[in-house]
Write a protein that holds these residues in place. Structure first.
Motif, mmCIF file in Angstrom:
data_model
loop_
_atom_site.group_PDB
_atom_site.id
_atom_site.type_symbol
_atom_site.label_atom_id
_atom_site.label_comp_id
_atom_site.label_asym_id
_atom_site.label_seq_id
_atom_site.Cartn_x
_atom_site.Cartn_y
_atom_site.Cartn_z
ATOM 1 N N MET A 1 -6.552 -10.434 24.037
ATOM 2 C CA MET A 1 -7.514 -9.850 24.954
ATOM 3 C C MET A 1 -7.821 -10.898 26.027
ATOM 4 N N THR A 5 -11.799 -9.064 29.926
ATOM 5 C CA THR A 5 -11.962 -7.882 29.073
ATOM 6 C C THR A 5 -12.969 -8.156 27.966
ATOM 7 N N LEU A 6 -12.870 -9.338 27.355
ATOM 8 C CA LEU A 6 -13.802 -9.718 26.293
ATOM 9 C C LEU A 6 -15.227 -9.825 26.828
ATOM 10 N N SER A 8 -16.461 -8.341 29.416
ATOM 11 C CA SER A 8 -16.907 -6.991 29.772
ATOM 12 C C SER A 8 -17.336 -6.222 28.525
ATOM 13 N N ARG A 9 -16.513 -6.277 27.483
ATOM 14 C CA ARG A 9 -16.833 -5.564 26.245
ATOM 15 C C ARG A 9 -18.151 -6.061 25.660
ATOM 16 N N ALA A 10 -18.361 -7.387 25.694
ATOM 17 C CA ALA A 10 -19.548 -7.993 25.093
ATOM 18 C C ALA A 10 -20.734 -8.074 26.058
ATOM 19 N N HIS A 11 -20.531 -7.614 27.294
ATOM 20 C CA HIS A 11 -21.578 -7.702 28.323
ATOM 21 C C HIS A 11 -22.051 -9.139 28.524
ATOM 22 N N GLU A 15 -21.701 -11.548 20.468
ATOM 23 C CA GLU A 15 -21.576 -10.270 19.763
ATOM 24 C C GLU A 15 -22.221 -10.287 18.385
ATOM 25 N N SER A 58 -22.033 -2.474 15.483
ATOM 26 C CA SER A 58 -21.097 -2.515 16.605
ATOM 27 C C SER A 58 -20.018 -1.453 16.442
ATOM 28 N N GLU A 59 -19.561 -0.941 17.552
ATOM 29 C CA GLU A 59 -18.480 0.048 17.532
ATOM 30 C C GLU A 59 -17.104 -0.614 17.561
ATOM 31 N N HIS A 60 -17.071 -1.936 17.676
ATOM 32 C CA HIS A 60 -15.810 -2.655 17.819
ATOM 33 C C HIS A 60 -15.343 -3.196 16.465
#
Length: 96
Positions: A1, A5-6, A8-11, A15, A58-60
């Protein structure tokens, strides 16, 4: 990743605890990367890990697996209880 991208996913936040200071990617063996702050990467007091109560939702899959594994290391009754309450998709369970 990729880093972008990381982030963005984690804002841009850890996490595990949601902290925003000194966050870096951390490899979760066999799963991928998650973003963790310096505190979560160090050896904080057991009470700090209560943040995993939120992270467990988390959804991840990468985060779910990392939380599952960390909870197993904590050795506190609340951590064992939380681990027992986590509901993981079959695909995620296969990664444990």
């Amino acid at each position: 990743m990729t880093w972008g991208t990381l982030m963005s996913r984690a804002h841009g936040m850890c996490e595990f605890c949601g902290g925003m200071d000194d966050c870096l990617p951390v490899e979760v063996d066999g799963v991928g990367e998650i973003l963790l702050c310096a505190i979560c990467e160090s050896d904080p007091p057991a009470e700090h890990w209560r943040c995993l109560e939120t992270a467990a939702q988390s959804e991840h899959p990468e985060v779910q697996v990392a939380v599952w594994r960390k909870l197993a290391e904590i050795g506190e009754p609340w951590a064992e209880d939380l681990r027992g309450r986590m509901r993981l998709a079959p695909e995620t369970q296969a990664l444990l």
